[in-house]
Design a protein around this motif. Structure first.
Motif, PDB file in Angstrom:
ATOM      1  N   VAL A   1     -10.822  -0.904  -0.619  1.00  6.69           N
ATOM      2  CA  VAL A   1      -9.447  -1.304  -0.925  1.00  6.69           C
ATOM      3  C   VAL A   1      -9.374  -2.820  -0.821  1.00  6.69           C
ATOM      4  O   VAL A   1      -9.675  -3.384   0.227  1.00  6.69           O
ATOM      5  CB  VAL A   1      -8.434  -0.651   0.046  1.00  6.69           C
ATOM      6  CG1 VAL A   1      -7.028  -1.105  -0.261  1.00  6.69           C
ATOM      7  CG2 VAL A   1      -8.550   0.866  -0.020  1.00  6.69           C
TER       8      VAL A   1
ATOM      9  N   ILE B   1      -3.138   2.448   5.957  1.00  8.25           N
ATOM     10  CA  ILE B   1      -4.085   3.390   5.363  1.00  8.25           C
ATOM     11  C   ILE B   1      -4.641   4.356   6.412  1.00  8.25           C
ATOM     12  O   ILE B   1      -4.658   5.569   6.182  1.00  8.25           O
ATOM     13  CB  ILE B   1      -5.195   2.661   4.578  1.00  8.25           C
ATOM     14  CG1 ILE B   1      -4.568   1.995   3.345  1.00  8.25           C
ATOM     15  CG2 ILE B   1      -6.306   3.626   4.183  1.00  8.25           C
ATOM     16  CD1 ILE B   1      -5.494   1.115   2.556  1.00  8.25           C
TER      17      ILE B   1
ATOM     18  N   LYS C   1      -3.263  -2.750   4.650  1.00  6.32           N
ATOM     19  CA  LYS C   1      -4.582  -2.116   4.534  1.00  6.32           C
ATOM     20  C   LYS C   1      -5.080  -1.566   5.865  1.00  6.32           C
ATOM     21  O   LYS C   1      -5.503  -0.423   5.939  1.00  6.32           O
ATOM     22  CB  LYS C   1      -5.627  -3.097   3.996  1.00  6.32           C
ATOM     23  CG  LYS C   1      -5.399  -3.601   2.604  1.00  6.32           C
ATOM     24  CD  LYS C   1      -6.505  -4.548   2.179  1.00  6.32           C
ATOM     25  CE  LYS C   1      -6.746  -5.703   3.098  1.00  6.32           C
ATOM     26  NZ  LYS C   1      -5.707  -6.718   3.176  1.00  6.32           N
ATOM     27  N   SER C   2      -5.057  -2.377   6.894  1.00  7.64           N
ATOM     28  CA  SER C   2      -5.672  -1.964   8.159  1.00  7.64           C
ATOM     29  C   SER C   2      -4.731  -1.178   9.059  1.00  7.64           C
ATOM     30  O   SER C   2      -5.190  -0.520   9.999  1.00  7.64           O
ATOM     31  CB  SER C   2      -6.213  -3.176   8.912  1.00  7.64           C
ATOM     32  OG  SER C   2      -5.165  -4.054   9.228  1.00  7.64           O
TER      33      SER C   2
ATOM     34  N   VAL D   1       0.815  -1.220   0.000  1.00  7.33           N
ATOM     35  CA  VAL D   1       0.000   0.000   0.000  1.00  7.33           C
ATOM     36  C   VAL D   1       0.848   1.269   0.000  1.00  7.33           C
ATOM     37  O   VAL D   1       0.364   2.322  -0.379  1.00  7.33           O
ATOM     38  CB  VAL D   1      -1.001   0.052   1.187  1.00  7.33           C
ATOM     39  CG1 VAL D   1      -2.020  -1.042   1.092  1.00  7.33           C
ATOM     40  CG2 VAL D   1      -0.302   0.039   2.509  1.00  7.33           C
TER      41      VAL D   1
END
Length: 92
Positions: free
Chosen positions: A51, A63, A59-60, A32
């Motif tokens: 996403v 972001i 991602k978690s 990411v």
């Protein structure tokens, strides 16, 4: 429905954030990281973004950090407060 931006607010894309040393190297190796500018722009211009990425891509964890570091939360908080102040008070 068109995905045109709702606003032209200035968003600062975080370069690397406050983390230093080995953590920076680990963060920049996550998938990411290479999409952080696009993710921040999409988050600023849309109510919802989806996403999809592999497990362990950041991602978690990353972001939310990018959004926080960009200052978007401050911009949205100010807009929310302004909206609340402009509403007429109701008597129940």
């Amino acid at each position: 429905k068109s995905l045109q931006p709702k606003s032209k607010s200035k968003i600062i894309v975080p370069a690397q954030g406050p983390l230093k040393g080995m953590l920076i190297k680990e963060r920049t190796n996550l998938p990411v990281y290479h999409h952080r500018a696009e993710i921040c722009k999409l988050a600023a211009d849309n109510d919802v973004i989806l996403v999809v990425a592999e497990t362990g891509s950041g991602k978690s964890t990353q972001i939310p950090a990018y959004i926080y570091q960009s200052g978007m939360l401050t911009i949205f908080a100010k807009q929310a407060i302004a909206a609340l102040k402009s509403r007429p008070k109701r008597k129940y």
